[in-house]
Motif scaffolding. Structure first.
Motif, short mmCIF file in Angstrom:
data_model
loop_
_atom_site.label_atom_id
_atom_site.label_comp_id
_atom_site.label_asym_id
_atom_site.label_seq_id
_atom_site.Cartn_x
_atom_site.Cartn_y
_atom_site.Cartn_z
N UNK A 1 -27.91 -2.88 -23.28
CA UNK A 1 -26.87 -2.95 -22.26
C UNK A 1 -25.52 -3.24 -22.89
N UNK A 2 -25.50 -4.15 -23.85
CA UNK A 2 -24.26 -4.49 -24.54
C UNK A 2 -23.68 -3.27 -25.24
N UNK A 3 -24.53 -2.51 -25.91
CA UNK A 3 -24.05 -1.33 -26.63
C UNK A 3 -23.39 -0.34 -25.67
N UNK A 4 -24.02 -0.15 -24.49
CA UNK A 4 -23.43 0.74 -23.50
C UNK A 4 -22.13 0.17 -22.96
N UNK A 5 -22.09 -1.16 -22.81
CA UNK A 5 -20.89 -1.81 -22.31
C UNK A 5 -19.72 -1.60 -23.26
N UNK A 6 -19.99 -1.74 -24.56
CA UNK A 6 -18.92 -1.56 -25.54
C UNK A 6 -18.30 -0.16 -25.42
N UNK A 7 -19.16 0.83 -25.30
CA UNK A 7 -18.67 2.20 -25.17
C UNK A 7 -17.86 2.37 -23.89
N UNK A 8 -18.35 1.77 -22.82
CA UNK A 8 -17.69 1.94 -21.53
C UNK A 8 -16.32 1.27 -21.51
N UNK A 9 -16.24 0.10 -22.09
CA UNK A 9 -14.94 -0.60 -22.14
C UNK A 9 -13.95 0.21 -22.96
N UNK A 10 -14.42 0.80 -24.06
CA UNK A 10 -13.53 1.64 -24.86
C UNK A 10 -12.99 2.80 -24.04
N UNK B 1 -12.59 2.82 -20.74
CA UNK B 1 -11.64 2.28 -19.77
C UNK B 1 -10.29 1.99 -20.42
N UNK B 2 -10.32 1.57 -21.64
CA UNK B 2 -9.07 1.24 -22.34
C UNK B 2 -8.17 2.45 -22.50
N UNK B 3 -8.78 3.61 -22.68
CA UNK B 3 -7.99 4.81 -22.97
C UNK B 3 -7.02 5.15 -21.84
N UNK B 4 -7.40 4.84 -20.62
CA UNK B 4 -6.53 5.17 -19.49
C UNK B 4 -5.86 3.93 -18.88
N UNK B 5 -6.05 2.77 -19.51
CA UNK B 5 -5.49 1.53 -18.96
C UNK B 5 -4.13 1.20 -19.56
N UNK C 1 -11.25 -11.50 -21.60
CA UNK C 1 -10.76 -11.57 -20.23
C UNK C 1 -10.17 -10.24 -19.79
N UNK C 2 -9.49 -9.58 -20.70
CA UNK C 2 -8.95 -8.25 -20.40
C UNK C 2 -10.09 -7.28 -20.13
N UNK C 3 -11.11 -7.33 -20.96
CA UNK C 3 -12.28 -6.49 -20.74
C UNK C 3 -12.93 -6.78 -19.40
N UNK C 4 -13.00 -8.04 -19.04
CA UNK C 4 -13.57 -8.42 -17.75
C UNK C 4 -12.75 -7.89 -16.60
N UNK C 5 -11.42 -7.94 -16.73
CA UNK C 5 -10.56 -7.42 -15.67
C UNK C 5 -10.72 -5.91 -15.52
N UNK C 6 -10.84 -5.20 -16.64
CA UNK C 6 -11.08 -3.75 -16.57
C UNK C 6 -12.38 -3.45 -15.83
N UNK C 7 -13.42 -4.22 -16.15
CA UNK C 7 -14.70 -4.04 -15.47
C UNK C 7 -14.60 -4.36 -13.99
N UNK C 8 -13.87 -5.42 -13.67
CA UNK C 8 -13.73 -5.81 -12.26
C UNK C 8 -13.01 -4.72 -11.47
N UNK C 9 -11.94 -4.20 -12.04
CA UNK C 9 -11.20 -3.14 -11.36
C UNK C 9 -12.08 -1.92 -11.13
N UNK C 10 -12.90 -1.59 -12.12
CA UNK C 10 -13.81 -0.46 -11.97
C UNK C 10 -14.90 -0.76 -10.95
N UNK C 11 -15.35 -2.03 -10.90
CA UNK C 11 -16.35 -2.44 -9.92
C UNK C 11 -15.85 -2.20 -8.50
#
Length: 343
Positions: free
Chosen positions: A306-315, A317-321, A84-94
């Motif tokens: 796509x999943x592999x790219x998503x994992x990298x992208x979420x990581x 986003x986490x660095x600055x969250x 859910x946290x990952x989803x919220x990070x993606x939503x905010x970026x969206x």
């Protein structure tokens, strides 16, 4: 639509848990505030949202025969909160990148899903079961659709899988493409309730015997099924299509798989009543040709990339969250108190 199909919307709403990393997204913890289980850059994740997602996951496990103990549920709860946290990070970026969902798109999607319920009462009962109202459901759905559009534009649309990779996967995983033996059959059903009285059973048996007599006199199986059968396949002349083992009740399956094409069974009794079965065709066990599964394999491999790219992208986003979580820490196991030595 079955219960599993109707609850599928939550698999989307809980922040695309099928593609989000289950790695640890927790940054720091503090005391809980206002029924929140996390804050993601200041945006709360309500406890009710986590509870719904956990309930859905536990129900899914139960449907597959898995029973989760308290420790497993606690771990599941933590994993789902991470998603859910990952989803919220993606939503905010969206939102930052200008992804929007129109009211019409939302209504169309919501109405399409709602049509899967047999009636309004069943729909309202499901909302009550999930502890959510229609307004909140639409809000969550719009959020999920926004994330989905972001994923599509940023990753999925740019992902390609060459045919050589698709063919290599097919050749390396033959176990996934085995087609078990299948039977194509039709049936005539005369219903009998399991607790029916002897006279009701006798009357039903007389009806099915009359069908047998008509068949011997030259009547067509399809015509009799359309006129007399009491099953849902009646309008199709009793046609059940192809089915494999494990898809029909045991007495019906055993008889159908013991017959040859063109044969009609004697009376078969199941929990639904009395049947006559006509076997139309048999497909022996085989390997599904590459041409029939090529597109499905390609989509699967595209999703993996796509999943592999998503994992990298979420990581990233986490660095600055700034992420704060409020789940209680696991209770320490109590150590046994040693007994005093006897004198």
């Amino acid at each position: 639509m079955g219960k599993q199909g109707r609850t599928a919307i939550f698999a989307t709403i809980v922040a695309f848990s099928f593609i989000l990393s289950t790695g640890n997204l927790f940054a720091e913890t503090k005391a809980p505030e206002k029924n929140e289980v996390a804050l993601v850059n200041g945006t709360p994740i309500p406890a009710a949202e986590l509870d719904r997602a956990v309930t859905l996951a536990v129900e899914r496990s139960q449907r597959t025969g898995q029973s989760l103990d308290a420790a497993q549920i606690a771990k599941l709860r933590e994993d789902i909160l991470n998603r859910l946290i990952g989803g919220e990070l993606l939503y905010q970026e969206s939102i930052k990148q200008g992804i929007t969902i129109s009211d019409k798109e939302l209504i169309d999607k919501f109405d399409q899903w709602k049509k899967g319920f047999p009636n309004e009462e069943a729909f309202q009962q499901s909302l009550k079961q999930w502890n959510i109202d229609e307004v909140a459901m639409k809000k969550d759905l719009k959020k999920a659709m926004t994330i989905e559009e972001f994923i599509k534009k940023k990753f999925a649309d740019k992902t390609t899988v060459p045919e050589s990779e698709v063919k290599a996967y097919y050749d390396s995983n033959p176990q996934y493409f085995q087609q078990p033996e299948q039977v194509k059959a039709s049936h005539i059903l005369i219903k009998v309730e399991p607790d029916a009285k002897p006279e009701a059973k006798a009357a039903a048996m007389a009806k099915i015997k009359e069908m047998q007599k008509k068949l011997k006199e030259g009547a067509k199986f399809e015509d009799l099924a359309k006129e007399y059968s009491e099953g849902p396949s009646k309008d199709k002349g009793g046609d059940l299509g192809y089915f494999g083992r494990g898809q029909m009740v045991k007495p019906f399956e055993e008889k159908a798989f013991s017959m040859k094409p063109g044969e009609v069974s004697d009376v078969v009794e199941t929990q639904f009543g009395y049947h006559l079965i006509e076997v139309v065709d048999i497909k022996p066990a085989s390997v599904v040709p590459f041409s029939e599964v090529q597109e499905r394999i390609k989509k699967f491999l595209e999703q993996q990339k796509t999943q592999a790219e998503m994992f990298k992208y979420i990581d990233e986003l986490r660095k600055s969250a700034k992420i704060e979580t409020f789940l209680p820490a696991p209770e320490a196991k109590k150590q046994p108190v040693p007994e005093a030595k006897k004198q």
